[in-house]
Write an enzyme that holds these catalytic residues in place. Structure first.
Site, PDB file in Angstrom:
ATOM      1  N   GLN A 244      32.925  39.121  51.486  1.00 37.34           N
ATOM      2  CA  GLN A 244      33.718  40.217  52.036  1.00 37.34           C
ATOM      3  C   GLN A 244      33.227  41.550  51.464  1.00 37.34           C
ATOM      4  O   GLN A 244      33.053  42.530  52.188  1.00 37.34           O
ATOM      5  CB  GLN A 244      35.183  39.989  51.676  1.00 37.34           C
ATOM      6  CG  GLN A 244      36.096  41.183  51.836  1.00 37.34           C
ATOM      7  CD  GLN A 244      37.547  40.795  51.587  1.00 37.34           C
ATOM      8  OE1 GLN A 244      38.111  40.006  52.323  1.00 37.34           O
ATOM      9  NE2 GLN A 244      38.140  41.338  50.555  1.00 37.34           N
TER      10      GLN A 244
ATOM     11  N   ASP B   2      35.899  37.670  46.321  1.00 32.03           N
ATOM     12  CA  ASP B   2      35.548  37.520  47.743  1.00 32.03           C
ATOM     13  C   ASP B   2      34.207  38.219  47.968  1.00 32.03           C
ATOM     14  O   ASP B   2      34.123  39.268  48.610  1.00 32.03           O
ATOM     15  CB  ASP B   2      36.648  38.109  48.614  1.00 32.03           C
ATOM     16  CG  ASP B   2      37.968  37.377  48.401  1.00 32.03           C
ATOM     17  OD1 ASP B   2      38.113  36.269  48.927  1.00 32.03           O
ATOM     18  OD2 ASP B   2      38.828  37.884  47.655  1.00 32.03           O
TER      19      ASP B   2
ATOM     20  N   GLY C 165      37.542  42.930  45.215  1.00 30.96           N
ATOM     21  CA  GLY C 165      37.271  41.934  44.187  1.00 30.96           C
ATOM     22  C   GLY C 165      35.968  41.187  44.438  1.00 30.96           C
ATOM     23  O   GLY C 165      35.656  40.811  45.571  1.00 30.96           O
TER      24      GLY C 165
ATOM     25  N   LEU D 136      50.996  39.556  45.593  1.00 34.80           N
ATOM     26  CA  LEU D 136      50.148  40.177  44.566  1.00 34.80           C
ATOM     27  C   LEU D 136      50.158  39.390  43.257  1.00 34.80           C
ATOM     28  O   LEU D 136      51.204  38.902  42.823  1.00 34.80           O
ATOM     29  CB  LEU D 136      50.605  41.615  44.338  1.00 34.80           C
ATOM     30  CG  LEU D 136      50.561  42.499  45.592  1.00 34.80           C
ATOM     31  CD1 LEU D 136      51.078  43.908  45.279  1.00 34.80           C
ATOM     32  CD2 LEU D 136      49.158  42.568  46.187  1.00 34.80           C
TER      33      LEU D 136
ATOM     34  N   HIS E 247      44.860  41.108  41.912  1.00 30.94           N
ATOM     35  CA  HIS E 247      45.196  42.393  42.528  1.00 30.94           C
ATOM     36  C   HIS E 247      45.505  43.441  41.462  1.00 30.94           C
ATOM     37  O   HIS E 247      45.096  44.591  41.581  1.00 30.94           O
ATOM     38  CB  HIS E 247      46.421  42.245  43.439  1.00 30.94           C
ATOM     39  CG  HIS E 247      46.247  41.289  44.585  1.00 30.94           C
ATOM     40  ND1 HIS E 247      46.941  40.105  44.666  1.00 30.94           N
ATOM     41  CD2 HIS E 247      45.472  41.347  45.689  1.00 30.94           C
ATOM     42  CE1 HIS E 247      46.600  39.479  45.785  1.00 30.94           C
ATOM     43  NE2 HIS E 247      45.715  40.196  46.420  1.00 30.94           N
TER      44      HIS E 247
HETATM   45  P1  AMP Z   1      43.686  39.554  49.356  1.00 33.80           P
HETATM   46  O1  AMP Z   1      45.094  40.033  49.185  1.00 33.80           O
HETATM   47  O2  AMP Z   1      43.497  38.116  49.054  1.00 33.80           O
HETATM   48  O3  AMP Z   1      43.096  39.995  50.677  1.00 33.80           O
HETATM   49  O4  AMP Z   1      42.844  40.302  48.240  1.00 33.80           O
HETATM   50  C1  AMP Z   1      42.871  41.698  48.106  1.00 33.80           C
HETATM   51  C2  AMP Z   1      41.780  42.130  47.156  1.00 33.80           C
HETATM   52  O5  AMP Z   1      42.010  41.513  45.879  1.00 33.80           O
HETATM   53  C3  AMP Z   1      40.396  41.688  47.617  1.00 33.80           C
HETATM   54  O6  AMP Z   1      39.469  42.757  47.375  1.00 33.80           O
HETATM   55  C4  AMP Z   1      40.122  40.500  46.758  1.00 33.80           C
HETATM   56  O7  AMP Z   1      38.742  40.271  46.529  1.00 33.80           O
HETATM   57  C5  AMP Z   1      40.814  40.891  45.469  1.00 33.80           C
HETATM   58  N1  AMP Z   1      41.082  39.710  44.653  1.00 33.80           N
HETATM   59  C6  AMP Z   1      41.704  38.569  45.028  1.00 33.80           C
HETATM   60  N2  AMP Z   1      41.717  37.665  44.020  1.00 33.80           N
HETATM   61  C7  AMP Z   1      41.076  38.249  42.982  1.00 33.80           C
HETATM   62  C8  AMP Z   1      40.740  37.841  41.650  1.00 33.80           C
HETATM   63  N3  AMP Z   1      41.080  36.640  41.182  1.00 33.80           N
HETATM   64  N4  AMP Z   1      40.072  38.705  40.869  1.00 33.80           N
HETATM   65  C9  AMP Z   1      39.714  39.928  41.323  1.00 33.80           C
HETATM   66  N5  AMP Z   1      39.996  40.381  42.560  1.00 33.80           N
HETATM   67  C10 AMP Z   1      40.662  39.562  43.383  1.00 33.80           C
END
Ligand code: AMP
Length: 282
Positions: free
Chosen positions: A153, A150, A147, A33, A37
């Site tokens: 996604q 992505d 986020g 995280l 996150h």
């Molecule tokens: P992940 O753990 O990479 O699967 O990401 C979990 C959530 O955090 C997803 O909805 C991502 O889009 C979001 N997320 C990852 N990096 C960022 C960021 N830099 N800014 C905003 N949301 C993010």
């Protein structure tokens, strides 16, 4: 904060919260995280009364030659973040709990799963949709937070929820960036110091494309070229795509408009990074 590892414990804890009339917010993650996150957690905390976070590195969304086994895992750091952000419940199932056997039934997200990210990561977005569908069923949140980082996604999840009448509201959160514009990502940890410097070219490229749009450029190829020029100028970056697309369908656009998305994916050494910016009202 409570941590559970089984769907049964999760269901009971969420049910208890819901029976008190509290709205449930949900943030699905793969752990490691970071500030991105945290922004989702803070938003969920502000908008709902019981915040559930999942940490699960989902094998279905990794290709055979991708970084599933290398993906950063940091449970003690994650627990610190979750406590600091006032999360109520962590759901951290292991593989055997989540997929006792590989799921036979998987979601097909159609052309959204084969464009841009789907072209370079075949099967990735189908794997994302399948795990997010399962997690949304297990948690049953009123609101789930994703986020903008992505973006494809997010588009897949929105479309899945609309097409299949999921009762959850999907909330998009802006991309959190480092001071030099690099989008925060768990995968940034893979970059060497020198690669980390070069990685700033992704965001500089996107901003250059955005600048062209602001200055009145309306040819999508020229907006993409403005972005591409800066990304490619950073030595030894392998650009996979720079594309101006519709944020819902991810189809290339003919006539750029506010709300369209300029998206980039590139490899820097062994690390694959993505980023995007939205064209704002001119
Ligand atoms: P992940 O753990 O990479 O699967 O990401 C979990 C959530 O955090 C997803 O909805 C991502 O889009 C979001 N997320 C990852 N990096 C960022 C960021 N830099 N800014 C905003 N949301 C993010």
């Amino acid at each position: 904060m409570r941590a559970v590892a089984t769907s049964a414990e999760l269901g009971a804890a969420v049910q208890a919260a819901r029976s008190e009339g509290v709205e449930v917010g949900f943030v699905p993650t793969m752990g490691a995280l970071h500030a991105g996150h945290r922004s989702l957690l803070a938003r969920a905390r502000g908008e709902t009364g019981f915040v559930v976070v999942s940490i699960f590195v989902n094998p279905l969304q990794f290709g055979p030659n991708e970084d599933f086994s290398l993906y950063p895992r940091d449970r003690s750091g994650d627990l610190d973040v979750l406590r600091q952000e006032g999360v109520d419940l962590l759901f951290a199932p292991d593989q055997a709990e989540m997929w006792p056997e590989p799921p036979m039934v998987r979601l097909d997200v159609g052309p959204l799963g084969t464009r841009l990210e789907g072209e370079f990561r075949p099967g990735h977005l189908h794997g994302v949709a399948t795990v997010v569908a399962k997690l949304l069923h297990q948690v049953g949140p009123a609101r789930a937070y994703f986020g903008q980082k992505d973006a494809q996604q997010l588009a897949v999840v929105r479309r899945m929820v609309a097409d299949l009448a999921f009762p959850n509201q999907i909330v998009a959160c802006p991309t959190v960036r480092e001071h030099d514009g690099l989008a925060v990502s768990s995968r940034n940890a893979y970059l060497s110091a020198e690669e980390r410097v070069r990685a700033t070219a992704l965001n500089r490229g996107l901003r250059s494309g955005l600048q062209a749009w602001r200055q009145g450029e309306r040819d999508p190829a020229r907006i993409e070229a403005a972005a591409m020029a800066l990304v490619q100028a950073a030595l030894a970056i392998e650009v996979q795509y720079v594309a101006l697309v519709d944020p819902d369908s991810f189809e290339p656009v003919q006539m750029p408009q506010a709300g369209h998305l300029l998206a980039v994916a590139a490899r820097i050494g062994q690390t694959r990074l993505i980023d995007n910016l939205v064209l704002e009202e001119a």
